[in-house]
Structures are given as structure tokens and as C-alpha cells.
Design a protein around this motif. Structure first.
Motif, PDB file in Angstrom:
ATOM      1  N   VAL A 116       8.678   9.373  -7.178  1.00 41.59           N
ATOM      2  CA  VAL A 116       8.710   8.836  -5.823  1.00 41.59           C
ATOM      3  C   VAL A 116       9.363   7.465  -5.854  1.00 41.59           C
ATOM      4  O   VAL A 116       8.926   6.585  -6.593  1.00 41.59           O
ATOM      5  CB  VAL A 116       7.292   8.739  -5.241  1.00 41.59           C
ATOM      6  CG1 VAL A 116       7.337   8.174  -3.827  1.00 41.59           C
ATOM      7  CG2 VAL A 116       6.638  10.114  -5.235  1.00 41.59           C
ATOM      8  N   ALA A 117      10.402   7.294  -5.079  1.00 40.46           N
ATOM      9  CA  ALA A 117      11.041   5.990  -4.974  1.00 40.46           C
ATOM     10  C   ALA A 117      10.183   5.067  -4.125  1.00 40.46           C
ATOM     11  O   ALA A 117       9.439   5.516  -3.248  1.00 40.46           O
ATOM     12  CB  ALA A 117      12.427   6.127  -4.371  1.00 40.46           C
ATOM     13  N   ALA A 118      10.272   3.776  -4.360  1.00 45.83           N
ATOM     14  CA  ALA A 118       9.435   2.821  -3.628  1.00 45.83           C
ATOM     15  C   ALA A 118      10.179   1.523  -3.431  1.00 45.83           C
ATOM     16  O   ALA A 118      11.164   1.248  -4.104  1.00 45.83           O
ATOM     17  CB  ALA A 118       8.134   2.570  -4.383  1.00 45.83           C
ATOM     18  N   CYS A 119       9.685   0.735  -2.494  1.00 49.69           N
ATOM     19  CA  CYS A 119      10.262  -0.587  -2.265  1.00 49.69           C
ATOM     20  C   CYS A 119       9.153  -1.517  -1.810  1.00 49.69           C
ATOM     21  O   CYS A 119       8.090  -1.087  -1.361  1.00 49.69           O
ATOM     22  CB  CYS A 119      11.378  -0.525  -1.227  1.00 49.69           C
ATOM     23  SG  CYS A 119      10.836   0.024   0.400  1.00 49.69           S
ATOM     24  N   LEU A 120       9.390  -2.803  -1.935  1.00 47.85           N
ATOM     25  CA  LEU A 120       8.431  -3.815  -1.497  1.00 47.85           C
ATOM     26  C   LEU A 120       8.685  -4.099  -0.025  1.00 47.85           C
ATOM     27  O   LEU A 120       9.767  -4.548   0.358  1.00 47.85           O
ATOM     28  CB  LEU A 120       8.605  -5.088  -2.331  1.00 47.85           C
ATOM     29  CG  LEU A 120       7.606  -6.207  -2.069  1.00 47.85           C
ATOM     30  CD1 LEU A 120       6.201  -5.754  -2.375  1.00 47.85           C
ATOM     31  CD2 LEU A 120       7.958  -7.423  -2.921  1.00 47.85           C
ATOM     32  N   GLN A 121       7.701  -3.842   0.813  1.00 47.42           N
ATOM     33  CA  GLN A 121       7.898  -3.883   2.257  1.00 47.42           C
ATOM     34  C   GLN A 121       6.806  -4.699   2.931  1.00 47.42           C
ATOM     35  O   GLN A 121       5.638  -4.625   2.558  1.00 47.42           O
ATOM     36  CB  GLN A 121       7.900  -2.459   2.810  1.00 47.42           C
ATOM     37  CG  GLN A 121       8.095  -2.373   4.320  1.00 47.42           C
ATOM     38  CD  GLN A 121       8.163  -0.935   4.784  1.00 47.42           C
ATOM     39  OE1 GLN A 121       8.694  -0.067   4.103  1.00 47.42           O
ATOM     40  NE2 GLN A 121       7.598  -0.653   5.946  1.00 47.42           N
ATOM     41  N   GLU A 122       7.201  -5.461   3.927  1.00 44.21           N
ATOM     42  CA  GLU A 122       6.231  -6.205   4.734  1.00 44.21           C
ATOM     43  C   GLU A 122       5.564  -5.247   5.712  1.00 44.21           C
ATOM     44  O   GLU A 122       6.242  -4.553   6.480  1.00 44.21           O
ATOM     45  CB  GLU A 122       6.942  -7.330   5.487  1.00 44.21           C
ATOM     46  CG  GLU A 122       6.045  -8.096   6.440  1.00 44.21           C
ATOM     47  CD  GLU A 122       6.830  -8.980   7.391  1.00 44.21           C
ATOM     48  OE1 GLU A 122       6.382  -9.130   8.543  1.00 44.21           O
ATOM     49  OE2 GLU A 122       7.898  -9.486   6.980  1.00 44.21           O
ATOM     50  N   VAL A 123       4.226  -5.200   5.693  1.00 45.31           N
ATOM     51  CA  VAL A 123       3.505  -4.245   6.537  1.00 45.31           C
ATOM     52  C   VAL A 123       2.638  -4.933   7.589  1.00 45.31           C
ATOM     53  O   VAL A 123       2.032  -4.245   8.405  1.00 45.31           O
ATOM     54  CB  VAL A 123       2.633  -3.305   5.673  1.00 45.31           C
ATOM     55  CG1 VAL A 123       3.496  -2.435   4.800  1.00 45.31           C
ATOM     56  CG2 VAL A 123       1.639  -4.094   4.837  1.00 45.31           C
ATOM     57  N   GLY A 124       2.532  -6.232   7.568  1.00 43.15           N
ATOM     58  CA  GLY A 124       1.729  -6.910   8.581  1.00 43.15           C
ATOM     59  C   GLY A 124       1.768  -8.413   8.411  1.00 43.15           C
ATOM     60  O   GLY A 124       2.147  -8.923   7.349  1.00 43.15           O
ATOM     61  N   SER A 125       1.383  -9.114   9.456  1.00 45.87           N
ATOM     62  CA  SER A 125       1.344 -10.577   9.398  1.00 45.87           C
ATOM     63  C   SER A 125       0.275 -11.086  10.348  1.00 45.87           C
ATOM     64  O   SER A 125      -0.125 -10.403  11.297  1.00 45.87           O
ATOM     65  CB  SER A 125       2.705 -11.186   9.751  1.00 45.87           C
ATOM     66  OG  SER A 125       3.054 -10.876  11.090  1.00 45.87           O
ATOM     67  N   TYR A 126      -0.182 -12.303  10.089  1.00 42.62           N
ATOM     68  CA  TYR A 126      -1.201 -12.928  10.926  1.00 42.62           C
ATOM     69  C   TYR A 126      -0.973 -14.437  10.896  1.00 42.62           C
ATOM     70  O   TYR A 126      -0.703 -15.023   9.842  1.00 42.62           O
ATOM     71  CB  TYR A 126      -2.604 -12.606  10.421  1.00 42.62           C
ATOM     72  CG  TYR A 126      -3.696 -13.289  11.219  1.00 42.62           C
ATOM     73  CD1 TYR A 126      -4.114 -12.764  12.442  1.00 42.62           C
ATOM     74  CD2 TYR A 126      -4.287 -14.460  10.761  1.00 42.62           C
ATOM     75  CE1 TYR A 126      -5.100 -13.385  13.182  1.00 42.62           C
ATOM     76  CE2 TYR A 126      -5.278 -15.090  11.491  1.00 42.62           C
ATOM     77  CZ  TYR A 126      -5.678 -14.547  12.713  1.00 42.62           C
ATOM     78  OH  TYR A 126      -6.649 -15.172  13.450  1.00 42.62           O
ATOM     79  N   THR A 127      -1.090 -15.055  12.073  1.00 46.74           N
ATOM     80  CA  THR A 127      -0.926 -16.501  12.199  1.00 46.74           C
ATOM     81  C   THR A 127      -2.187 -17.098  12.790  1.00 46.74           C
ATOM     82  O   THR A 127      -2.704 -16.596  13.798  1.00 46.74           O
ATOM     83  CB  THR A 127       0.278 -16.840  13.087  1.00 46.74           C
ATOM     84  OG1 THR A 127       1.452 -16.244  12.548  1.00 46.74           O
ATOM     85  CG2 THR A 127       0.470 -18.354  13.162  1.00 46.74           C
TER      86      THR A 127
END
Length: 1054
Positions: A116-127
Motif C-alpha cells: 500500500v502506497a502512503a503519504c504524509l497528509q494533514e488531516v486536521g487543525s485547531y487554533t
């Protein structure tokens, strides 16, 4: 009936298919150390390390994966969610991001295996914003993050003393758990939250440390204060002892205190012990402290005596009577230990200390006596001294590789630790490299470093220093007396017990030592390095240590010309006595150019024992076997110099062609004038046909290029040198030649008489002994390009239009022999156009005006072999051209027909374009920062990329959402094996990302700045009364705050 014929450039589908099989552009991997990092994290379960630089992942066999934030704000903290392949990052703008390795489509690895190929991905943020109606958000500025071991809560400490809790991985604020001290009674006196630490044995109990010295043991489940610890000094950091019965606090005065956690007394005013290790005089703050147990090991950064060593970057290791102060040359960013995390074990048993510095990564082996450092297999500081040049060697012979590895091991034998590299997560799935590759980098301090560039990790092999050939300002023989022989000096240096660690050294003993050009023959093991002060050193590879004196020869390029005064730096003074040289490359002869200007070009032909070198004044030829200067040529030009020679490369039309076209236009105008009686559509068609016919001979519209001045002070700079066995005097006899190109568009071609050559006229002069003969050079051709654009590259092509093989390749049957039956040609690349001339007449065959057509200038040129992905035995020789706009143009040879064009480097990145170096198989390197190389590939077949797998045990959040208002997450534990591949071409980050990252904020726990609080009074029980209230009282206080501010309990967001 009229027939219309249009000359149209058609596309051949078959040729387009071949191009796709040959060419493909990819940025594959970044080598080196990230430029000015500011945060570090470690996953003890996956054995992965993360360093910020818009997030970089690294590990043995894992290569690296990068995630870029949308904003260019500096990253201040990063934290792993252990075992899950997730990462939290805190930015300077108060935003918290959640990253994770996400699965993509399956991809084949090998013949029968799919991963399975994969990548580093942003999935959420909070301020975490400020309170409504208040312009300043400093009260909610995040100072510290703590991830609970359950990985379902993130504790957030703020500038105003508040502690907030987020649910993970959904990033939802836990409204009923927010801890807000009373602003009016104790908020200001407590100060910011400096440290948060979870109890090692009792989950849910948290130490909250405030900058004014108060430490609170808080029970999260009951929301009660279990114990208070009232310190008297400004707090910097906290750490638990493994059992949870003790903890240590470090302070701004350079001391640390040990506190006992008891059940009887709720307020503790006195620590068990308090120590200022480098007192009694004022000391710098201890920014971070760690406590590990086997026998107690204390590790802390800072704490140096302010007056004596306040400018040192230090980290101290203490264990029983052993005490070492590691002295670094750059600032300590963060550090951690690799130790046991199994609960059933009684001790931590630390095995390694990993220290992230501003300019390098240092790993200390804590299991080997003396605590030596481990060599880094990746993230090596390429810029230990500033990089000045580079050189790449493909297909390194196994024997040479083995000897270089042995020489490198001998250099580090006294420094190597016995432990293995501690960061060993993931599994490497990349196939082993079919050939060994070397990248040589020249540095400002006179060193040449050899790197293993065969795979994803750029690993150091061997370091060569040229400083011991000369007398410098820092001569080893001039070192002061050994301190062990001087009792007074020994007593002075006994405390603190400093030990220099790391290889980053930004200072050069003498700037004249800087390496400017490198050339290596991989078959004869001969190396040529040239420097800033006109020094050219020829070295040979030896497996034994040697003490010998280096022969010195002086080549005067001015040839005693009168009226010239050199106003630059002096030459380096060579050693006139034998000097010791370790195993590896050892100097054989030193050639000193006069004037001692920087060497701008160098060429080596080991089969002929010849080197050629050029400076801003001219070029020379030297026989290093006979220690004989063969040629010295001055290249300074004047406007009255004759242009000449055969086949001038002109940017304007020749007189003959201009006259021919003028007469043709006049003749056509007369004919058309006689027939033009009535303007009809037919006559208009005839005029169009005549215009089309004229365009067949007239070049298309091009940019007008103004000729360059011949009075330029840099006109004599030699830009390129080339040796070739070709036809120069006539079309029958071939022999050794030397070609030189200058900054003013001049090309010099010399015919060489080399003793022992079996072809050409050299064999006709046999009879005399070869040892009594000397190499001779006779000027054969002198070409002045009429546009005077600098000559970037010269290459001779054989009868088949292929580049000539390297020395020894043809004679030892290591490559296909060149075609010597058909006429040769020479390819001359200037900054403005490419042109092929026939030899020996030097008549133009074909050209491509790059500047006129594309509006760019040539910066780098290389001849590359591209292999097909569809046919194993099919390949093409291609000319690769890098322009000042950062794009790559590929041309076939010798026809110079454009093939493809790629945007590679930003045109603003001048240093990146200047540092670019190509390999012979279609790859390349260029500097994206002073410490990093970007590796790219132009070949569809030859691609170096990280391929690895990581076993994850992840709590997956369903449904996956990027919004904070998501429903409650349903957690399900499932194992996942991800195979990590690059996701294709990497886009260039915004220009702001390449700028230096901001220094650590003053409120960071790792800041080295001295902070003096406005209020210096000691904390009292009155100041911390809020922490002594019951749960009901705390809820009443929060309810009152809600009523006053119109907010829901504990919520500080809209």
C-alpha cells in the motif's frame, strides 16, 4: 489550380512514445541536514524520528517523507502519537496540526508483491484564539503541549496560565476539563505554563509547572489538586523519575531541584535537594533536563557560568562520578534519549542520547564507556564547512570503493562507538543499488568529502584535507603546549569538563584553502583538487600512512609580463619538510599558478599523465609524471585582437547571406512590380506564396542580442577545459588535443605530442627513449566566437556522433571504442547558443540559438546517457542544458533537436542553479539550502527514491473529517502496514520557507534568553488558593466567569 504548401513541424507518434520511455522529471529525495530546524520528536514504538522543516521524517531504511504547512509560520513543537503514524505540530501562530500517514492505492514491489502506497497528509487543525473583545491573544498563546499516554487527550499550556484539553484524533475541545486560574488573584503572579508532565505510573495525574516556580500535581479525573510544590526560582522544565516518587525541576539560575511526591502534605515548600552544578557564580538557565535510571543519569542543556562560558552551547551528562560537558558549535534545539518503555522493567536503561542542534544531529552512545558519538547514516551536515564545489562519479569500481571505505574507517577508528544506530524503525524495501556512486564536495576549509550517493541516504565515506600541504595560521606544529604537561593550565581547564562534539565547524583557518574545482579518475585513482589561491594538487590513493615532502612546481601564466601588478591575496606557503599523510589520497605534486588567482577550470587525463587548469588570467598544461610544465597561455583579450579562424559562431547574419537575401528580395520585388497592375485576390495569394518562399531562407523572428564588449575585465577567465583524442591537424592523423574556452568566447585548440602514444604523429617520432621525451603542445586552432558569449562547455564527438569515452575506458575495453574512421565534430556550448563544428576544418554543421529562441542563458551543460524503460538495450546520448531561469532543456546530438523541457529550479535560486551537478545516467543534485541537496531525475528508468514499510497500530477515526464539529469518534484498533513511496514530483515550497527559520520564541522551554519577571516576590499559599478549592468551588468559579463573559464553561472559542 494553386497548391498551398505550409512547412509545419509535425509530431511523430513513434518518437513521442520513445521520449516517454526515455525522459521523465522527478524530484526524488533531499540529502543533508534541514536548514535551521526548530523542533524534534521521537516515536519509541515505531522507532521513528521527526524533525521540523515543514515536517521531515527519517529513520534507517525509511528514507524521509515531508509535509508542508500551508502557512510559512515557524514550527515550534512536534509530538508523535506513539505507534499510530500520526504527528502533531504547533506553529508560531498558535495553530495545532494533525498529520498522519494515509494509505493510497496499492503498488507493486517486486514481481509478486503488492504494498500500500502512503503519504504524509494533514488531516486536521485547531487554533486556540483569544477571548472575544480582547485585541491581544497573548493569554492564550500556546507555550507547551503534552500528549497523554492514552493518546486520546492533548494538554495545552498557555501564556496566561490556562490549561486546555483536546480530544484526539478529532481535535475537539473538552469544555468541562479546561483549567483556568483566577486572573485577578493568581493568574498574573503564576506566569505562563512552562512544563506539563504526566505521571509515569498513574495515568491522569499531571504536573503543571508555572514560570514563577509553582508546580501543581493535578488529578484529571477528579479535577483536584493533589499537591503543590512552591519553588523560589523561575521554572524552566520538569521531568519525572521512572517510579513517580520523585521529579526534578530545572531553573533560570542554572540549578535543578529534586522534589518528593508524598501523600501527607498538600503543600511542599522545600525540595529534597537543590544543586547549581556550575555555581557559585551566576549561571545561565538549564533549559531542559532529563532523568533516566539504571544508576541515575542526569542530562541537561545550558547551566554554564554566565561570565566565563555564557556563549557556549553545551549539554551535560552526569552519572555517579562521571561528568561530561558536551561542547557544540551550534545551538541546542532539543534532545531525547532512546530507552526502555516497557512498564514491567524497573529501570529506563538509556542506550543513546539524540541531540538536535541548529546545524547538525549528534547521537551519543550511552552504553559505551566514555560516551562516544555515533556516525550518522543520514542527515549528515554537508555544510560542516561551507560547500564550494561538487563532482559526481558513476559506476565506481569495487576496488576503489573498498579502499575509500577502509580509509574512512581508519579515520574514525579512534572515534567510533560500539553501539548500533538507535533509530531503526521501518523496513527498507528498496532494491540494492546496481552500482556505486560517489559525490565529492569541496569545502571552504580545504577539505574534500566523499559521500555514498548510491541510495536514498547520503552517507559520509571519507574526508580528505589539503591544509597539511601548506603552512597556515593554525599549523599543528604551532599548537600551544599540551595542557597535561602544565599543572596551572590543567587546573584551569578541569572544570567544566568540556568535550568537543560534532563536526560542524563554520570557521576556516585560511580562506585561501577553499576548494574550487575537483576531478577524479576512477580507473587510475588519481585526484586533482584546485583552490582559491591558485593551488592545484595532484593526489594518488595509498593504503598506508606516509611521511614525505610534496614536490612543488610554479607555472607563471603571465610569463614575466611587464606592467602587471597582482593586488590580490598571496599564495599559500607550501611545506618544505616531510609531513605525515594518513591512508587515503596523498599529495604527489603541488602546482602553483601565478598570479595566485582562484582556479576556474580543471581537467585531468590520467592516461596521458596530464592536467590542465585555468584561472582568470589564462590556462596551463602540466605533466605530473615528469613534473614538467608544458604550456602557459595568457588569455587576456583586447578589441584589436583578430577575430578569426574558421567557422566563426556568429549571432548576426553573415555578409554573404545578407547580400544574397537582399538581391533576392530586390529581384522578387521587380518581378512582382511589373505584374502588379490590379489588386486581386489572386495577386494577394501570389504575394503570400512569395513571402512563404522567402521565409524558407530567412530565419524566424528572434530576440536581438547585443554583442558583448571585449574590454570586460573578466574576458580572460577560463570557463572550461577538455582533453580529447581527435583530428585537429588533418583528417588522417588523430592524436591528443587540449581545448580551452574563455569568458570572451575564445576557443583554443592545442595539438599535443605525448610520448608513448601509438597513433597520430607521435608514433612517427619513435626512436628516442620515452623517458627522455617531453610532452609538447602546438596551437592548432584559435576560434573567436563573434558574439563573444562565454564558452560554458566543449565536447568532442566521434564519427557516430557519440561523446569520446573517458581515459582508460577504450584502452582497457571498459567501453565501446570510439569511431575513428569517420569525421569527428566538436560541440561548443556558449551562454547563448549551442553549435556543432566539423573537424578538422571547424566548419559549422548545426546550431540552436537558445537565447534568441527562449530568452534564457546557458548555465550548466552535460552529456547524459538515457536508457529506455521498454527496451533494455536501447539508449540515447542527450545534451542536458540548465539555464539561468532554472529550466532543463534536452537536445539530441549531434542534431541539436529539442526533445523535452522541464522546470526544475526556481529562477530566483541563483545558488541552486550555480551548484547543480549532473550524473551520467540522468540524475542531478543542487543545493536548496547551505546544508541540503535536492536530488532529481530526468530519466524514466533511473530513479532513486525511498521505498519502505511501517507497521502501525492505529485508532482510526470514523467518519474521517477535518472539522471540529464532527460527531464523537468511534475508535477501532486495527493493524496497518504501509509501504511508503514518493507521491510523484515534489513541488517547490514557497520562497518564504527557504528563508532562515525564526529563533525559538522567548516563551519556549528551550529558549536561551534571560527572562526577568516584573514581580520577584516569592509565591505564597494566598497566591495559589485557587488550586486548593474543592470541585464544587471550582465549578462555581467557572460558572461565575461564564456569567460575566457570556461564554460557556471553559470555552475560549466562538
Amino acid at each position: 489550380m494553386m497548391k498551398f504548401r505550409f512547412r509545419r513541424q509535425g509530431t511523430d507518434p513513434q518518437r513521442e512514445k520513445i521520449k516517454q520511455e526515455l525522459f521523465a522529471f522527478n524530484k526524488t529525495v533531499e540529502h543533508g541536514f534541514p536548514h535551521q530546524p526548530s523542533a524534534l520528536a521521537f516515536d519509541p514504538k515505531l522507532q521513528l524520528m521527526a524533525i521540523d522543516m515543514g515536517l521531515r521524517w527519517g529513520g534507517v531504511g525509511i528514507g524521509e517523507f515531508t509535509g508542508l504547512h500551508k502557512d510559512t509560520t515557524a514550527v515550534t513543537q512536534i509530538h508523535f502519537l506513539p505507534g499510530q503514524g500520526r504527528l502533531l505540530s504547533l506553529l508560531d501562530d498558535n495553530t495545532i496540526y494533525l498529520w498522519e500517514l494515509v494509505a493510497g492505492t496499492p503498488r507493486e514491489v517486486g514481481r509478486d508483491k503488492r504494498e500500500v502506497a502512503a503519504c504524509l497528509q494533514e488531516v486536521g487543525s485547531y487554533t486556540l484564539p483569544g477571548k472575544p473583545g480582547i485585541e491581544s491573544c497573548s493569554a492564550t498563546q500556546v507555550t507547551v503541549l503534552l500528549l497523554l499516554r492514552s493518546c486520546d487527550r492533548l494538554c495545552i499550556g498557555t501564556e496566561g496560565g490556562g490549561v486546555y484539553f483536546l480530544e484526539l484524533p478529532c481535535l475537539l475541545l473538552k469544555e468541562n476539563e479546561t483549567l483556568l486560574p483566577d486572573e485577578y488573584r493568581c493568574g498574573k503572579s503564576l506566569g505562563p505554563v512552562e512544563s506539563l508532565q504526566e505521571h509515569p505510573q498513574q495515568p491522569g495525574k499531571i504536573l503543571i509547572g508555572y514560570s514563577r516556580g509553582l508546580v501543581v500535581l493535578w488529578e484529571l479525573s477528579t479535577r483536584q489538586t493533589e499537591q503543590l510544590f512552591l519553588g523560589k526560582q523561575q521554572l524552566e522544565s520538569l521531568v519525572w523519575e521512572r517510579s513517580g516518587n520523585l521529579f526534578v525541576s530545572s531553573h533560570n539560575d542554572g540549578g535543578y531541584s529534586v522534589w518528593a511526591v508524598t501523600n501527607g502534605n498538600i503543600c511542599n515548600y522545600q525540595p529534597t535537594s537543590s544543586t547549581i552544578p556550575y555555581g557559585p557564580f551566576p549561571c545561565k538557565a538549564i533549559n531542559k533536563i532529563l532523568w533516566r535510571t539504571t544508576s541515575t543519569v542526569l542530562l541537561y542543556s545550558g547551566g554554564m557560568p554566565r561570565a566565563s562560558y555564557g556563549d557556549r552551547h553545551c549539554l551535560t551528562i552526569q552519572q555517579d562520578k562521571d561528568h561530561v560537558t558536551l561542547d557544540f558549535t551550534s545551538r541546542v534545539i532539543d534532545f531525547f534519549t532512546v530507552h526502555s518503555i516497557e512498564k514491567e522493567k524497573e529501570f529506563d536503561e538509556p542506550s543513546a542520547l539524540v541531540v538536535l542542534l541548529e546545524e547538525e544531529l549528534v547521537v551519543i552512545d550511552l552504553q559505551t564507556p566514555g560516551w562516544p558519538s555515533l556516525p550518522t547514516p543520514y542527515l549528515a551536515p554537508l555544510h560542516s564547512s561551507a560547500i564550494t564545489c561538487s563532482f559526481h562519479i558513476s559506476s565506481v569500481p569495487p576496488k576503489l570503493w573498498e579502499r575509500l571505505v577502509n580509509a574512512g574507517n581508519a579515520q574514525q577508528s579512534c572515534q567510533r562507538a560500539h553501539g548500533s544506530w538507535p533509530i531503526c524503525g521501518g523496513k527498507n524495501l528498496a532494491p540494492p543499488s546496481k552500482q556505486q556512486e560517489l559525490l565529492l564536495t569541496g569545502h571552504e576549509d580545504g577539505t574534500v568529502r566523499f559521500w555514498d550517493a548510491s541510495g536514498v541516504a547520503l552517507t559520509p565515506l571519507y574526508k580528505l584535507s589539503t591544509a597539511n600541504v601548506f603552512h597556515t595560521d593554525c599549523d599543528p606544529s604551532d599548537d600551544p603546549q599540551d595542557p597535561s604537561n602544565d599543572p596551572d593550565m590543567q587546573q584551569e581547564e578541569e572544570w567544566p569538563p568540556f568535550r568537543k562534539v560534532g563536526c560542524f565547524d563554520p570557521y576556516s583557518d585560511d580562506p585561501r584553502l577553499g576548494i574550487q574545482k575537483i576531478s577524479l579518475c576512477k580507473y587510475s585513482n588519481k585526484l586533482v583538487v584546485a583552490g582559491t589561491a591558485g593551488q592545484v594538487i595532484v593526489l594518488g590513493l595509498s593504503d598506508e600512512r606516509s611521511d614525505h615532502q610534496v614536490d612543488v612546481s610554479v607555472v607563471d601564466l603571465l610569463q614575466d609580463r611587464e606592467g602587471f601588478t597582482w593586488k590580490g591575496h598571496d599564495r599559500l606557503e607550501p611545506r618544505l619538510k616531510p609531513a605525515p599523510f594518513p591512508p587515503g589520497f596523498q599529495p604527489l605534486v603541488l602546482v602553483q599558478c601565478l598570479p595566485p588567482a582562484s582556479v576556474t577550470a580543471v581537467a585531468l587525463h590520467a592516461e596521458w599523465n596530464l592536467i590542465s587548469f585555468g584561472t582568470s588570467h589564462g590556462f596551463g598544461l602540466f605533466d605530473y609524471h615528469r613534473r614538467n610544465a608544458v604550456l602557459a597561455r595568457l588569455c587576456t583579450l583586447h578589441p584589436n585582437d583578430s577575430l578569426a579562424m574558421e567557422g566563426p559562431l556568429s549571432r548576426v547574419k553573415s555578409l554573404k547571406k545578407s547580400l544574397r537575401q537582399s538581391f533576392r528580395r530586390i529581384r522578387k520585388s521587380r518581378v512582382s512590380g511589373k505584374k502588379r497592375t490590379i489588386t486581386t485576390p489572386t495577386s494577394k495569394v501570389q504575394e503570400a506564396n512569395a513571402a512563404l518562399a522567402e521565409q524558407e531562407d530567412v530565419a524566424p523572428v528572434q530576440r536581438r542580442i547585443e554583442p558583448r564588449s571585449a574590454d570586460d575585465s573578466l574576458s580572460g577567465v577560463v570557463r572550461c577545459l577538455c582533453f580529447a583524442d581527435t583530428f585537429l591537424r588533418d583528417g588522417t592523423h588523430h592524436g591528443p588535443t587540449l581545448w580551452a574556452g574563455t569568458n570572451s568566447g575564445s576557443v583554443y585548440a592545442y595539438a599535443l605530442e605525448v610520448p608513448g602514444m601509438a597513433s597520430g604523429r607521435a608514433c612517427e617520432r619513435g626512436g628516442a627513449g620515452e623517458n627522455n621525451m617531453c610532452v609538447e603542445a602546438v596551437l592548432g586552432k584559435e576560434i573567436q566566437l563573434m558574439h563573444r558569449a562565454p564558452v560554458v562547455s566543449i565536447c568532442v564527438l566521434d564519427g557516430r556522433g557519440k561523446p569520446l569515452p573517458d581515459p582508460y575506458e577504450a584502452s582497457q575495453d571498459l567501453a565501446i571504442a570510439p569511431d575513428m574512421t569517420n569525421a569527428h565534430s566538436v560541440l561548443i556550448a556558449s551562454e547563448e547558443q549551442l553549435k556543432v563544428f566539423s573537424l578538422p576544418k571547424v566548419s559549422a554543421k548545426t546550431k540552436f540559438k537558445l537565447t534568441a529562441h527562449e530568452g534564457c542563458r546557458v548555465r550548466k551543460v552535460a552529456l547524459v546517457v538515457f536508457s529506455s524503460t521498454a527496451q533494455e538495450d536501447y539508449s540515447e546520448h542527450t545534451l542536458v542544458c540548465l539555464t539561468n531561469l532554472g529550466d532543463m532543456h534536452l537536445f539530441n546530438i549531434p542534431g541539436l533537436r529539442p526533445q523535452v523541457r522541464y522546470d526544475c529550479i526556481r529562477k530566483e535560486d541563483i545558488s541552486g542553479i550555480a551548484s547543480c551537478v549532473f550524473t551520467k545516467n540522468g540524475q542531478g543534485f543542487y543545493l536548496i539550502s547551505p546544508s541540503e541537496y535536492e536530488r532529481f531525475s530526468l530519466s524514466a528508468k533511473v530513479v532513486t527514491q525511498p521505498i519502505c514499510s511501517v507497521q502501525l497500530d492505529r485508532f482510526w477515526c470514523l467518519p474521517a473529517t477535518h472539522h471540529l464539529q464532527s460527531p464523537r469518534c468511534r475508535n477501532a484498533l486495527w493493524p496497518l502496514t504501509l509501504c511508503l513511496f514518493p507521491t510523484g514530483q515534489t513541488e517547490e515550497p514557497p520562497s518564504a520557507l527557504s528563508s532562515p527559520i525564526l529563533d525559538t520564541p522567548l516563551d519556549s522551554p528551550l529558549s536561551c534568553a534571560d527572562l526577568t519577571l516584573d514581580s520577584t516576590g516569592e509565591l505564597t499559599v494566598e497566591d495559589v488558593r485557587d488550586f486548593l478549592t474543592t470541585v464544587d468551588e471550582a465549578e462555581n468559579n467557572l460558572r461565575n466567569i461564564q456569567e460575566e463573559e457570556g461564554l460557556s464553561t471553559g470555552i475560549l472559542i466562538n
